[in-house]
Design a protein around this motif. Structure first.
Motif, PDB file in Angstrom:
ATOM      1  N   GLN A 116       0.845  -1.427  -0.208  1.00 33.28           N
ATOM      2  CA  GLN A 116       0.152   0.124   0.079  1.00 33.28           C
ATOM      3  C   GLN A 116       0.999   1.271  -0.032  1.00 33.28           C
ATOM      4  O   GLN A 116       1.876   1.417   0.535  1.00 33.28           O
ATOM      5  CB  GLN A 116      -0.851  -0.100   1.272  1.00 33.28           C
ATOM      6  N   ARG A 166     -11.094   6.990  -2.370  1.00 36.88           N
ATOM      7  CA  ARG A 166     -11.639   5.993  -3.556  1.00 36.88           C
ATOM      8  C   ARG A 166     -10.485   5.785  -4.357  1.00 36.88           C
ATOM      9  O   ARG A 166     -10.235   7.009  -5.270  1.00 36.88           O
ATOM     10  CB  ARG A 166     -12.944   6.357  -3.988  1.00 36.88           C
ATOM     11  N   SER A 167     -10.031   4.730  -5.048  1.00 40.87           N
ATOM     12  CA  SER A 167      -9.170   4.513  -5.885  1.00 40.87           C
ATOM     13  C   SER A 167      -9.362   4.929  -7.132  1.00 40.87           C
ATOM     14  O   SER A 167     -10.661   4.812  -7.689  1.00 40.87           O
ATOM     15  CB  SER A 167      -8.711   3.148  -6.068  1.00 40.87           C
ATOM     16  N   THR A 168      -8.511   5.538  -7.942  1.00 41.56           N
ATOM     17  CA  THR A 168      -8.569   5.976  -9.175  1.00 41.56           C
ATOM     18  C   THR A 168      -7.523   5.698 -10.089  1.00 41.56           C
ATOM     19  O   THR A 168      -6.238   5.555  -9.494  1.00 41.56           O
ATOM     20  CB  THR A 168      -8.949   7.614  -9.218  1.00 41.56           C
ATOM     21  N   LEU A 171      -4.539   8.393  -9.810  1.00 41.44           N
ATOM     22  CA  LEU A 171      -3.707   8.405  -8.583  1.00 41.44           C
ATOM     23  C   LEU A 171      -2.861   7.281  -8.583  1.00 41.44           C
ATOM     24  O   LEU A 171      -1.690   7.608  -8.210  1.00 41.44           O
ATOM     25  CB  LEU A 171      -4.425   8.188  -7.508  1.00 41.44           C
ATOM     26  N   TYR A 172      -3.343   6.034  -9.192  1.00 40.24           N
ATOM     27  CA  TYR A 172      -2.370   4.789  -9.093  1.00 40.24           C
ATOM     28  C   TYR A 172      -1.274   5.319 -10.057  1.00 40.24           C
ATOM     29  O   TYR A 172       0.001   4.802  -9.753  1.00 40.24           O
ATOM     30  CB  TYR A 172      -3.128   3.629  -9.738  1.00 40.24           C
ATOM     31  N   GLN A 215     -12.465  14.936  -4.530  1.00 45.75           N
ATOM     32  CA  GLN A 215     -12.513  13.747  -3.891  1.00 45.75           C
ATOM     33  C   GLN A 215     -13.054  13.660  -2.299  1.00 45.75           C
ATOM     34  O   GLN A 215     -12.823  14.904  -1.729  1.00 45.75           O
ATOM     35  CB  GLN A 215     -11.031  13.027  -3.914  1.00 45.75           C
ATOM     36  N   PRO A 251      -5.205   4.725  -1.305  1.00 46.19           N
ATOM     37  CA  PRO A 251      -6.204   4.403  -2.170  1.00 46.19           C
ATOM     38  C   PRO A 251      -6.948   3.166  -1.338  1.00 46.19           C
ATOM     39  O   PRO A 251      -6.212   2.415  -0.683  1.00 46.19           O
ATOM     40  CB  PRO A 251      -5.611   3.823  -3.445  1.00 46.19           C
ATOM     41  N   ASP A 252      -8.303   3.191  -1.268  1.00 51.08           N
ATOM     42  CA  ASP A 252      -8.942   2.207  -0.363  1.00 51.08           C
ATOM     43  C   ASP A 252      -8.831   0.922  -0.951  1.00 51.08           C
ATOM     44  O   ASP A 252      -8.859   0.122   0.143  1.00 51.08           O
ATOM     45  CB  ASP A 252     -10.558   2.706  -0.355  1.00 51.08           C
ATOM     46  N   GLU A 253      -8.597   0.458  -2.058  1.00 53.10           N
ATOM     47  CA  GLU A 253      -8.336  -1.049  -2.741  1.00 53.10           C
ATOM     48  C   GLU A 253      -7.198  -1.600  -2.051  1.00 53.10           C
ATOM     49  O   GLU A 253      -6.983  -2.709  -2.072  1.00 53.10           O
ATOM     50  CB  GLU A 253      -8.425  -1.159  -4.166  1.00 53.10           C
TER      51      GLU A 253
END
Length: 427
Positions: A116, A166-168, A171-172, A215, A251-253
């Motif tokens: 993470q 929330r993952s985007t 961002l990744y 966000q 990121p939440d995921e």
């Protein structure tokens, strides 16, 4: 710490959700001595051993009454004074180095469950009121008051509030590009959890800040630190250093949630047999042979430790349709802790203590035996369940979720220009 959710127009006129800060960073030569595990990752006994054996651990700065031997007469002012003295000791040894410029940082944790990577930044304290930062847990006033006094009297913070977004894909992409472009600036930890820090290049900072436009952030760890930031700013609304607080946003995921087990005192002071009978009147309690058999395998089931024996029980059904009502921690609180044991964790100080699942079932049993408590082992919730509660402005009981692994204290230092840092410029 609640408020209306912002519209896109509201957010467009707000200060940035995440922003760089001109902080201080631990000197690599001091990292092993200064950086400390998260407060909740350690039992009071472990914290006591740490602060007594290592005067340079950052745990010395943030100690509570539980971390001090012979603490019966220790006042809030005494704790703050000890924390300020510990920080002064670190500053005098030059354990932290000022960066001299505002910057964002990436913080990566690599562990057996995966990887993470979060963005270390500051976030607006007003965000807790305008809906850009959402919480999901109640807090204990005593702990929040201590942390507020710490901000005001010690004058620095080094334990970032952990948050999720929330993952985007955008961002990744930023996280991948920055971490793959160069080696980490700082590495520490063990084979179980490796920690790595990157400084975000100046030419990537603006676009990374923009990736958080429109966000919403969700506090995952640090509700008491969040409450302290809100209380400190309310006490000094014109103090710009208190207008933002230190955070790390993941990121939440990528996040993993563990349970926080409950250790309750039966306020009716019944024998183990009578207490078990009272519980059995409310839910079906089944005796098992070991903690492994008591371990809950899914939602709605809890392990029970009482009088030296393990049991398993089904939790009573949810009361109400709100997202928080369906959670195991709330079902336990509403139907068992308060009505059966009289252990109102929101109103009776010390009636319920909390144990992160990472400390294990043996530690739960040991503490229950030593403190004459009733132990409840719970199944963890999911990140999306947590976010659903926050989106409804719901509040879970304190210590409802435990995120692991956690970022450590003593890596970054945000100076507030007061207390032990009154001679320094605020960052």
């Amino acid at each position: 710490m609640t408020g209306a959710h912002p519209t896109d127009a509201d957010q467009a006129t707000c200060e940035p959700l995440v922003a760089p800060f001109a902080g201080w960073v631990v000197h690599p030569d001091w990292a092993d001595r200064v950086i400390s595990r998260a407060y909740d990752n350690l039992s009071p006994v472990q914290r006591q051993a740490l602060v007594s054996s290592n005067p340079y651990s950052y745990m010395n700065v943030t100690r509570s009454r539980d971390d001090v031997f012979d603490n019966a007469d220790l006042s809030l002012e005494d704790l703050v004074a000890q924390g300020a003295a510990a920080l002064t000791r670190l500053l005098n040894t030059r354990a932290f180095v000022p960066t001299g410029r505002p910057a964002l940082y990436l913080y990566r944790l690599t562990h057996k469950q995966g990887t993470q990577t979060g963005v270390v930044c500051t976030v607006p304290v007003k965000g807790f009121d305008d809906g850009r930062i959402r919480i999901h847990e109640n807090v204990h006033d005593e702990r929040a008051d201590l942390l507020t006094a710490h901000l005001q009297g010690v004058g620095a913070t080094s334990s970032p509030v952990a948050m999720a977004v929330r993952s985007t894909t955008e961002l990744y992409n930023h996280l991948y590009d920055i971490t793959s472009a160069s080696p980490a600036d700082l590495e520490f930890g063990s084979t179980a959890v490796r920690h790595q820090i990157w400084t975000v290049p100046d030419d990537r900072t603006e676009s990374l800040v923009a990736a958080f436009d429109n966000q919403v952030l969700y506090v995952t760890d640090g509700h008491h630190r969040s409450a302290a930031a809100v209380r400190a700013m309310a006490a000094e609304p014109n103090n710009t250093a208190l207008a933002r607080t230190l955070a790390v946003v993941f990121p939440d995921e990528q996040l993993h949630v563990q349970a926080f087990h409950r250790l309750a005192v039966d306020q009716n002071d019944r024998s183990a047999e009578d207490c078990l009978a009272a519980l059995d009147d409310v839910v079906e309690v089944k005796s098992v042979f070991s903690s492994m058999q008591a371990r809950p395998q899914h939602r709605g089931v809890a392990g029970l430790y009482l009088g030296g024996s393990w049991h398993q029980m089904d939790l009573p059904p949810a009361v109400g349709n709100a997202a928080v009502n369906g959670l195991d921690v709330e079902r336990l609180r509403r139907s068992i802790l308060d009505p059966v044991l009289g252990a109102d964790e929101l109103g009776v100080p010390g009636a319920v203590e909390y144990l992160p699942a990472s400390l294990g079932f043996d530690e739960l049993a040991r503490r229950c035996d030593a403190e004459k408590r009733v132990g409840f082992a719970l199944h963890p919730m999911t990140v999306r369940e947590l976010m659903a509660v926050a989106d409804e402005s719901g509040l879970m009981p304190p210590k409802s979720s435990f995120f692991a692994p956690k970022p450590r204290s003593g890596v970054f230092l945000r100076v507030l220009g007061r207390g032990a840092t009154a001679h320094l410029s605020a960052s």
